[in-house]
Design an enzyme around this catalytic site. Structure first.
Site, PDB file in Angstrom:
ATOM      1  N   ASN A   9       1.915   7.854  -0.794  1.00 40.98           N
ATOM      2  CA  ASN A   9       2.038   8.217   0.625  1.00 40.98           C
ATOM      3  C   ASN A   9       3.072   9.332   0.815  1.00 40.98           C
ATOM      4  OD1 ASN A   9       1.611   8.207   3.369  1.00 40.98           O
ATOM      5  ND2 ASN A   9       2.757   6.338   3.768  1.00 40.98           N
ATOM      6  N   GLU A  35      -2.646  10.418  -2.596  1.00 43.47           N
ATOM      7  CA  GLU A  35      -2.030  10.772  -1.313  1.00 43.47           C
ATOM      8  C   GLU A  35      -0.654  11.412  -1.534  1.00 43.47           C
ATOM      9  OE1 GLU A  35      -2.030   9.048   3.262  1.00 43.47           O
ATOM     10  OE2 GLU A  35      -2.086   7.616   1.611  1.00 43.47           O
ATOM     11  N   ASP A 149      -6.812   4.603  -4.845  1.00 41.29           N
ATOM     12  CA  ASP A 149      -6.829   3.913  -3.562  1.00 41.29           C
ATOM     13  C   ASP A 149      -8.266   3.974  -3.074  1.00 41.29           C
ATOM     14  OD1 ASP A 149      -6.703   3.072  -0.963  1.00 41.29           O
ATOM     15  OD2 ASP A 149      -5.208   4.528  -0.311  1.00 41.29           O
ATOM     16  N   ASN A 151      -9.476   2.196  -0.620  1.00 44.74           N
ATOM     17  CA  ASN A 151      -9.497   1.947   0.823  1.00 44.74           C
ATOM     18  C   ASN A 151     -10.527   0.881   1.226  1.00 44.74           C
ATOM     19  OD1 ASN A 151      -7.599   3.163   2.678  1.00 44.74           O
ATOM     20  ND2 ASN A 151      -8.243   5.143   1.856  1.00 44.74           N
ATOM     21  N   HIS A 246       2.148   1.374   0.017  1.00 44.45           N
ATOM     22  CA  HIS A 246       1.399   0.762  -1.089  1.00 44.45           C
ATOM     23  C   HIS A 246       2.390   0.342  -2.174  1.00 44.45           C
ATOM     24  CE1 HIS A 246      -2.725   2.444  -0.044  1.00 44.45           C
ATOM     25  NE2 HIS A 246      -1.939   3.137   0.744  1.00 44.45           N
TER      26      HIS A 246
END
Length: 254
Positions: A9, A35, A149, A151, A246
């Site tokens: 992130n 990300e 990830d 999602n 995360h």
């Protein structure tokens, strides 16, 4: 071979929270990040080199501060594949692959559909595309490790409140059906290979003290091809890693 997957992130934000010292301590052979929200030229790459990762491969989104994937490795891969050949998904910096002697490692950031119907449709388009893409790669390269990830929470065991979230993006029936298909056509959920217990998550909302109360979602995975089943020694969720909303995932292969 020790592999870690981590949605950070924002790599710059993670570094400000002690990511480099953590990386030295965790000491994987390869780490796949998602990300990253940064371009290569925005960081001092010597930080990674000093931590033991001479080889770093970036596939950033064209839009600044958005998406992007990165692979750090102690050893030089024999080939790195940037992108997946799909104009939109490559524009958003979603897929990178590093080929080593005996296996290939992906870092993939699947789209989120939480911002509305348009992005949910993009997510479905990505799921259709990446399924076919990985199946085709698997025919050429049998040993794959697909970090990312995704999602998506696969099963009710993977989300803190499956009833109230049954209509939420990330736990929709169509998304979960995709995971069923993916994990029944040549790929293994490495964490679930070793652990069938509930309440193991990889992402928590920043709201309502969700992480402290362990009200999370398991949306990050390290999938391996069936050909690597006997090579798996360990796979864990490292829930104490707090450089992001995360946490990281760990896989060890012999």
């Amino acid at each position: 071979m020790k592999i870690i997957s981590y949605n950070v992130n924002g790599i710059r934000a993670a570094i400000n929270k002690g990511f480099i010292d953590w990386l030295k301590s965790a000491n994987p052979d390869v780490i796949c990040l998602q990300e990253i929200k940064a371009m290569k030229e925005q960081l001092d790459l010597s930080l990674f080199e000093e931590a033991g990762y001479k080889y770093n491969y970036w596939f950033s989104a064209q839009k600044k501060g958005y998406s992007g994937v990165l692979i750090l490795s102690k050893k030089e891969p024999k080939h790195v594949e940037y992108g997946c050949g799909h104009e939109l998904f490559d524009f958003e910096g979603r897929v990178i692959r590093a080929d080593f002697q005996d296996l290939s490692v992906f870092s993939i950031y699947f789209p989120s559909g939480t911002t509305g119907d348009i992005r949910q449709d993009v997510k479905y388009e990505f799921l259709d595309f990446i399924y076919k893409y990985l199946q085709n790669i698997k025919k050429k390269i049998p040993n794959l490790v697909v970090c990312g990830d995704y999602n998506i929470c696969h099963k009710a065991i993977d989300i803190h409140n499956p009833v109230s979230n049954k209509k939420s993006s990330g736990f929709l029936p169509e998304e979960r059906a995709w995971m069923d298909k993916f994990f029944s056509t040549g790929f293994i959920d490495s964490f679930r290979h070793f652990n069938e217990e509930a309440h193991h998550y990889t992402w928590w909302s920043y709201r309502a003290n969700a992480r402290a109360n362990n009200k999370g979602w398991r949306i990050d995975y390290i999938a391996v091809t069936d050909s690597l089943k006997e090579n798996m020694l360990d796979s864990r969720i490292l829930a104490k890693d707090v450089h992001s909303d995360h946490c990281s995932l760990f896989l060890e292969l012999k």
